[in-house]
Design a protein around this motif. Structure first.
Motif: not given
Length: 285
Positions: A278-285
């Motif tokens: 999720f972080r790598e995708s940019g969906l969460v910080a």
């Protein structure tokens, strides 16, 4: 069945078509801008048809017949039958509006053989470990049915559009609000029912499923621009300027907020590899 009468000056809300803000299209003749809107409507209608028939109906059909692998309350199986009916109806009246728009405008749809999300889902499915194949279909149905798009919210209120288009989208929005509740509940049954290994294997794929649903269909957009009269070079310029990656990720993150909250509540991001995806995708910080 909604009918397309001879009212309405536009076929899609310009504010929902970022390409129209590009200098090339701001300077374009009115008929070019109007044709871009027709093609954007075609893209939305085609997406809806394929989403219902290829992604949602198969999953709800399995649930209704007790073939989902989940131990669900009888009421949820009964409601799944209703959703199958709803989605089949959405696909049918959406196709009817597409046909009527084509006949009224004389503009043939410029669309790829299949929406990009279907090919992306096939790639995801093929890359899954064998143990969790099929789980992706359930998860994508949950993603797609727990997101209420700006199109469903905004088009029915835009009186510049034909009444038939606005009423069709409004009808769809009413049903999708009910489905939203159903599929958020389905996630609360699904995630605890999976094994730890299944969760660890499936979790990192969830961001890809979210992007498959929310990311623009670049191929469809480019075909629509080309069919509206832009040259190949102009299409490339508009696509490059309008669909910058940082902007797309920010838009997807905003659009995914409701679904992301449901996955957080289910505990899906408690696994390290899932959180990292999720972080790598940019969906969460």
């Amino acid at each position: 069945m909604r009918a397309l009468d001879a009212d309405g000056e536009l076929f899609f809300s310009p504010e929902l078509v970022p390409a129209l803000a590009h200098p090339l299209l701001r300077r374009a003749e009115p008929h070019v801008r109007e044709t871009v809107l027709v093609h954007r409507l075609y893209e939305y209608l085609r997406f809806t048809i394929d989403l219902e028939q290829s992604a949602v109906i198969p999953v709800t059909g399995h649930i209704s017949r007790g073939m989902s692998g989940l131990d669900l309350p009888e009421a949820m199986r009964a409601d799944a039958f209703k959703i199958v009916t709803d989605e089949a109806w959405h696909a049918r009246f959406t196709y009817e509006i597409l046909r009527q728009v084509r006949d009224r405008t004389g503009i043939a749809p410029a669309l790829p053989d299949a929406p990009t999300f279907t090919t992306e889902l096939a790639r995801i499915h093929d890359s899954l470990p064998h143990e969790i194949r099929g789980l992706d279909e359930l998860l994508f149905a949950i993603v797609s049915e727990t997101l209420i798009s700006s199109v469903l919210e905004d088009l029915p209120r835009d009186e510049r559009l034909p009444e038939g288009v606005r009423e069709m989208v409004a009808d769809h929005a009413v049903d999708e609000a009910k489905h939203h509740t159903y599929f958020s509940t389905l996630l609360r049954h699904l995630w605890p029912a999976t094994t730890r290994k299944e969760r660890e294997l499936a979790g990192p794929y969830i961001p890809r499923l979210i992007f498959a649903f929310l990311e623009p269909d670049y191929t469809s957009a480019a075909l629509g621009l080309r069919a509206s009269g832009l040259t190949t070079e102009e299409v490339e310029e508009v696509m490059t300027d309008v669909y910058a990656r940082d902007r797309i990720v920010a838009d997807v993150r905003r659009g995914a907020a409701p679904t992301l909250q449901y996955f957080l509540e289910a505990g899906a991001l408690e696994h390290g590899a899932t959180l990292e995806a999720f972080r790598e995708s940019g969906l969460v910080a």
